[in-house]
Design a protein around this motif. Structure first.
Motif, PDB file in Angstrom:
ATOM      1  N   GLN A  34       0.810  -1.214   0.000  1.00 11.18           N
ATOM      2  CA  GLN A  34       0.000   0.000   0.000  1.00 11.18           C
ATOM      3  C   GLN A  34       0.843   1.264   0.000  1.00 11.18           C
ATOM      4  O   GLN A  34       0.501   2.248  -0.668  1.00 11.18           O
ATOM      5  CB  GLN A  34      -0.941   0.003   1.206  1.00 11.18           C
ATOM      6  N   ASN A  35       1.961   1.263   0.716  1.00  9.45           N
ATOM      7  CA  ASN A  35       2.777   2.482   0.754  1.00  9.45           C
ATOM      8  C   ASN A  35       3.346   2.812  -0.623  1.00  9.45           C
ATOM      9  O   ASN A  35       3.504   3.984  -0.986  1.00  9.45           O
ATOM     10  CB  ASN A  35       3.910   2.328   1.770  1.00  9.45           C
ATOM     11  N   ARG A  41       0.390   7.261  -6.547  1.00 12.02           N
ATOM     12  CA  ARG A  41      -0.790   8.113  -6.722  1.00 12.02           C
ATOM     13  C   ARG A  41      -0.488   9.546  -6.289  1.00 12.02           C
ATOM     14  O   ARG A  41      -0.992  10.505  -6.897  1.00 12.02           O
ATOM     15  CB  ARG A  41      -1.957   7.511  -5.931  1.00 12.02           C
ATOM     16  N   ARG A  42       0.352   9.699  -5.277  1.00  9.63           N
ATOM     17  CA  ARG A  42       0.760  11.037  -4.840  1.00  9.63           C
ATOM     18  C   ARG A  42       1.624  11.708  -5.911  1.00  9.63           C
ATOM     19  O   ARG A  42       1.472  12.910  -6.189  1.00  9.63           O
ATOM     20  CB  ARG A  42       1.520  10.922  -3.518  1.00  9.63           C
ATOM     21  N   ASN A  43       2.530  10.939  -6.506  1.00 11.69           N
ATOM     22  CA  ASN A  43       3.374  11.492  -7.570  1.00 11.69           C
ATOM     23  C   ASN A  43       2.543  11.998  -8.737  1.00 11.69           C
ATOM     24  O   ASN A  43       2.877  13.008  -9.369  1.00 11.69           O
ATOM     25  CB  ASN A  43       4.360  10.430  -8.059  1.00 11.69           C
ATOM     26  N   TYR A 211      -5.667   0.220 -11.988  1.00 12.44           N
ATOM     27  CA  TYR A 211      -5.929   0.107 -10.551  1.00 12.44           C
ATOM     28  C   TYR A 211      -4.729   0.598  -9.739  1.00 12.44           C
ATOM     29  O   TYR A 211      -4.880   1.333  -8.744  1.00 12.44           O
ATOM     30  CB  TYR A 211      -6.256  -1.336 -10.174  1.00 12.44           C
ATOM     31  N   VAL A 212      -3.528   0.226 -10.148  1.00 12.81           N
ATOM     32  CA  VAL A 212      -2.326   0.614  -9.414  1.00 12.81           C
ATOM     33  C   VAL A 212      -2.208   2.126  -9.315  1.00 12.81           C
ATOM     34  O   VAL A 212      -1.882   2.663  -8.249  1.00 12.81           O
ATOM     35  CB  VAL A 212      -1.073   0.006 -10.084  1.00 12.81           C
ATOM     36  N   VAL A 213      -2.468   2.843 -10.398  1.00 11.83           N
ATOM     37  CA  VAL A 213      -2.242   4.292 -10.381  1.00 11.83           C
ATOM     38  C   VAL A 213      -3.444   5.096  -9.894  1.00 11.83           C
ATOM     39  O   VAL A 213      -3.329   6.301  -9.686  1.00 11.83           O
ATOM     40  CB  VAL A 213      -1.810   4.804 -11.777  1.00 11.83           C
ATOM     41  N   THR A 214      -4.609   4.428  -9.706  1.00 13.53           N
ATOM     42  CA  THR A 214      -5.791   5.165  -9.254  1.00 13.53           C
ATOM     43  C   THR A 214      -6.349   4.683  -7.922  1.00 13.53           C
ATOM     44  O   THR A 214      -6.954   5.465  -7.177  1.00 13.53           O
ATOM     45  CB  THR A 214      -6.927   5.079 -10.288  1.00 13.53           C
ATOM     46  N   HIS A 505      11.949   8.767 -14.616  1.00 11.96           N
ATOM     47  CA  HIS A 505      10.883   8.090 -15.362  1.00 11.96           C
ATOM     48  C   HIS A 505      10.316   6.944 -14.529  1.00 11.96           C
ATOM     49  O   HIS A 505      10.218   5.797 -14.980  1.00 11.96           O
ATOM     50  CB  HIS A 505      11.395   7.574 -16.710  1.00 11.96           C
ATOM     51  N   ASP A 506       9.929   7.259 -13.312  1.00  9.93           N
ATOM     52  CA  ASP A 506       9.530   6.237 -12.352  1.00  9.93           C
ATOM     53  C   ASP A 506       8.362   6.762 -11.537  1.00  9.93           C
ATOM     54  O   ASP A 506       8.511   7.678 -10.723  1.00  9.93           O
ATOM     55  CB  ASP A 506      10.730   5.918 -11.450  1.00  9.93           C
ATOM     56  N   VAL A 507       7.194   6.189 -11.756  1.00  8.57           N
ATOM     57  CA  VAL A 507       5.997   6.669 -11.083  1.00  8.57           C
ATOM     58  C   VAL A 507       6.039   6.395  -9.587  1.00  8.57           C
ATOM     59  O   VAL A 507       5.309   7.003  -8.813  1.00  8.57           O
ATOM     60  CB  VAL A 507       4.744   6.021 -11.728  1.00  8.57           C
ATOM     61  N   PHE A 508       6.935   5.492  -9.152  1.00 13.94           N
ATOM     62  CA  PHE A 508       6.996   5.129  -7.739  1.00 13.94           C
ATOM     63  C   PHE A 508       8.127   5.824  -6.982  1.00 13.94           C
ATOM     64  O   PHE A 508       8.312   5.587  -5.798  1.00 13.94           O
ATOM     65  CB  PHE A 508       7.184   3.614  -7.595  1.00 13.94           C
ATOM     66  N   ALA A 509       8.921   6.640  -7.660  1.00 11.62           N
ATOM     67  CA  ALA A 509      10.142   7.187  -7.059  1.00 11.62           C
ATOM     68  C   ALA A 509       9.860   8.442  -6.246  1.00 11.62           C
ATOM     69  O   ALA A 509       8.962   9.225  -6.554  1.00 11.62           O
ATOM     70  CB  ALA A 509      11.157   7.491  -8.146  1.00 11.62           C
TER      71      ALA A 509
END
Length: 668
Positions: A34-35, A41-43, A211-214, A505-509
């Motif tokens: 979840q984190n 999603r915050r990025n 789902y992952v990004v929203t 180029h990293d949505v999780f970074a």
């Protein structure tokens, strides 16, 4: 998604009781905690590039969102139509007669279901209404049975009159359209490339990404329907007995696809399940729908609870693959990677010791030959394993902080693994075409140890499968942190068009700006490109002599073995890169479209006489390696000699010397 509101509260309440999974089954997502999802999603709320990616992923999922749950469930098919890896490997269009070999037939299953299109004349095939024929043959379990189907539907829909000369033209009953001795397997290939890869697997991946990004569980719900229906049928697929490659039954293992793709697809299914897991287990509307389908089509699993659905997906996709690893046997180390991912998704952290032991084992083998596996095909097959390992390790690194640090500590040869394609990259533009790789005089302007993917720019959004995959820009920076080797930073900088813009180029970074400044500082200090020197990879049997600088750079190479995985019979093969060109081009990857790897044209590419080497008495080289007998690297002279009499049967001596001598005029 209005259909979500059509289930009564009473029905939902009745299902909740059985929705909790037992303590010894999967309880949470492994690779997408979840984190991590919260960070992505915050990025997307803060960074414009991530926002564009999120919006693009939402748009990509819409074709499946637009389908009803019932329509989604019916997308998956059974194994009773012969699948084919090509419509016809060396074929042509029966309408325009122009060549359409290998994989050139086009499919768009959500727009043109049950059709393939000729790229030359845009004609669709088959000409019959195969969807109606298919539906007429569905049994009580909603699986197509050829003998049950209504053969009266097999006619050219454009010419329904039986007296018309084209009444039977282009008609395919699932086993191909036959004209004389020719057979076009339109439906057999469509099932793989259209219905499976795009409509079913593509839908699962697109919905899971959304789902992952929203965090919108509506996407997980849709993905769950597809995953569960795939699970109903996945164990019944056996490529070896049910499908063709190059128009033949070659005994190739696999599931829906042939072995190499089946391996990757199974891993992707496991990861997609892990992605949506948190959004599925509270979805009682999903349970109600699947329970209804199970009852309607007399399925063995009643789907009355989430535990039932979980058991179906995990048992009939993930555990079935673990029990039948011959179906996912692929180029090393892709199979152990798929196995490790699957075991982790199923049972982490209880499977921790088992998974770590498996990782250490395949990394030891994968780095055994100068840091790599030893498989030939320098910029292709030699690199594919590294690229898979990079993605695999990066998945762990972003999910479990400290995991990569521990893996590198236990496996220090990983440094050599990812240096290998830096050391063998010539003029930052070429790799020696050793084995099945590239094509005649092909330029390769990017480091091949990983596959860099960028997002956020329309021009870069061509690899949608990598949208939420780990960023290789982040991974290469992590390698730099763990090894201190600036070449990894230089490689990522070059891959980003010699810029820090948009990194990583990293949505999780986290910390985009800090990373960009850190990369900028390394480049300022070390330069933009790796300072490679002459090298001799004595276990891989490749020597490269480098001299000159900038536009005057040159690299002469000697490949002094023959044989091995994806190799050619090319002992003592030589090449030369200079003046920005490949001055002694090799052929590279064989043309396999003319009937497969054993065809005369493909075989020629691998024979000794097709390379820059010596043939003795017309004999092809055998599977043997030479050894370096001279290595002299000076300021003006670079020289290597290798000897390997065993490469040529009966030879008393077989050796080659390559030297470059620099001139004052920057020539050589």
């Amino acid at each position: 998604m209005a259909e979500w509101n059509t289930i009564s509260l009473l029905s939902t309440a009745l299902l909740v009781c059985g929705a909790t999974a037992p303590a010894d089954t999967k309880q949470h997502s492994v690779f997408f905690p979840q984190n991590l999802l919260d960070r992505a999603r915050r990025n997307a709320e803060v960074h414009p590039r991530e926002a564009r990616l999120r919006d693009q992923l939402i748009a990509d999922a819409q074709p499946w969102v637009a389908l009803s749950d019932d329509a989604l469930w019916h997308l998956m098919f059974g194994p009773n139509i012969t699948r084919s890896w090509m419509v016809w490997s060396n074929g042509h269009c029966p309408s325009c007669s122009k060549n359409v070999p290998m994989y050139e037939w086009e499919t768009d299953p959500l727009v043109h279901p049950w059709k393939v299109r000729c790229p030359q004349c845009d004609e669709f095939f088959p000409k019959n209404d195969f969807r109606s024929f298919y539906r007429s043959g569905l049994d009580e379990h909603n699986v197509f049975q050829p003998k049950k189907a209504d053969r009266a539907l097999l006619f050219n829909a454009e010419h329904p009159d039986p007296a018309h000369p084209l009444h039977g033209f282009g008609v395919d009953d699932g086993e191909g359209y036959v004209a004389g001795k020719d057979r076009w397997r339109f439906i057999g290939a469509y099932l793989i490339y259209g219905q499976w890869k795009q409509a079913v697997l593509g839908g699962i991946k697109r919905l899971a990404e959304a789902y992952v990004v929203t965090g919108d569980t509506a996407y997980a719900h849709k993905a769950g329907i597809l995953l569960d229906r795939v699970a109903d049928l996945y164990p019944t697929f056996d490529y070896k007995t049910q499908a063709l490659v190059y128009e033949k039954r070659l005994g190739s293992n696999g599931y829906v696809s042939v072995w190499h793709d089946a391996c990757e697809e199974t891993r992707e299914l496991a990861l997609a399940y892990d992605q949506v897991f948190e959004g599925l287990r509270g979805d009682n509307v999903l349970i109600h729908f699947l329970a209804g389908k199970a009852k309607e089509f007399k399925l063995e699993n009643p789907k009355r609870s989430f535990a039932d659905v979980q058991n179906n997906i995990e048992g009939r996709i993930l555990r079935d693959a673990l029990a039948n690893q011959h179906k996912i046997a692929s180029n090393y180390p892709r199979t152990p990677i798929a196995v490790a991912v699957t075991k982790a998704v199923l049972d982490w952290p209880r499977s921790r010791d088992e998974v770590l032991k498996l990782i250490d084992a395949f990394l030891k083998r994968s780095t055994a030959v100068d840091g790599v596996t030893g498989e030939k095909g320098l910029a292709n097959y030699s690199a594919f394993g590294l690229q898979s390992i990079a993605l695999f390790l990066a998945d762990w690194d972003r999910a479990i902080p400290g995991f990569l640090d521990d893996i590198v500590r236990r496996n220090p040869a990983l440094h050599s693994m990812f240096r290998f394609h830096i050391d063998t990259w010539c003029l930052n533009s070429y790799y020696p075409l050793s084995g099945d790789t590239g094509w005649f005089a092909k330029r390769i302007d990017q480091y091949q140890g990983v596959r860099f993917q960028r997002f956020g720019l329309e021009s870069d959004y061509s690899h949608k499968d990598a949208a939420i995959s780990p960023s290789m820009f982040t991974f290469m920076w992590r390698l730099y942190e763990l090894t201190g080797d600036a070449a990894f930073v230089q490689a990522l900088y070059m891959a980003n068009d010699y810029s820090v813009e948009g990194l990583p180029h990293d949505v999780f970074a986290d910390g985009h700006e800090a990373l960009q400044e850190a990369v900028r500082e390394v480049i300022r200090r070390e330069g933009a490109a790796p300072g490679t020197t002459s090298i001799d990879k004595q276990r891989w049997h490749l020597a490269i002599l480098r001299s000159g600088t900038d536009s005057h750079g040159r690299a002469a190479w000697l490949d002094y073995d023959s044989g091995g995985g994806h190799s050619h019979q090319d002992g003592m093969n030589v090449g030369l890169f200079a003046y920005g060109l490949d001055l002694m081009p090799d052929f590279g990857y064989p043309p396999v479209q003319f009937g497969g790897w054993g065809s005369a044209k493909a075989t020629w590419y691998k024979q000794s006489a097709a390379h820059n080497t010596v043939v003795i008495d017309g004999a092809n080289h055998g599977n043997a390696a030479g050894r370096t007998t001279l290595w002299a690297i000076g300021e003006s002279l670079q020289c290597v000699r290798a000897s390997g009499a065993a490469i040529v049967a009966g030879a008393k001596q077989f050796e080659r010397t390559v030297a470059t001598v620099g001139c004052a005029s920057n020539d050589f």
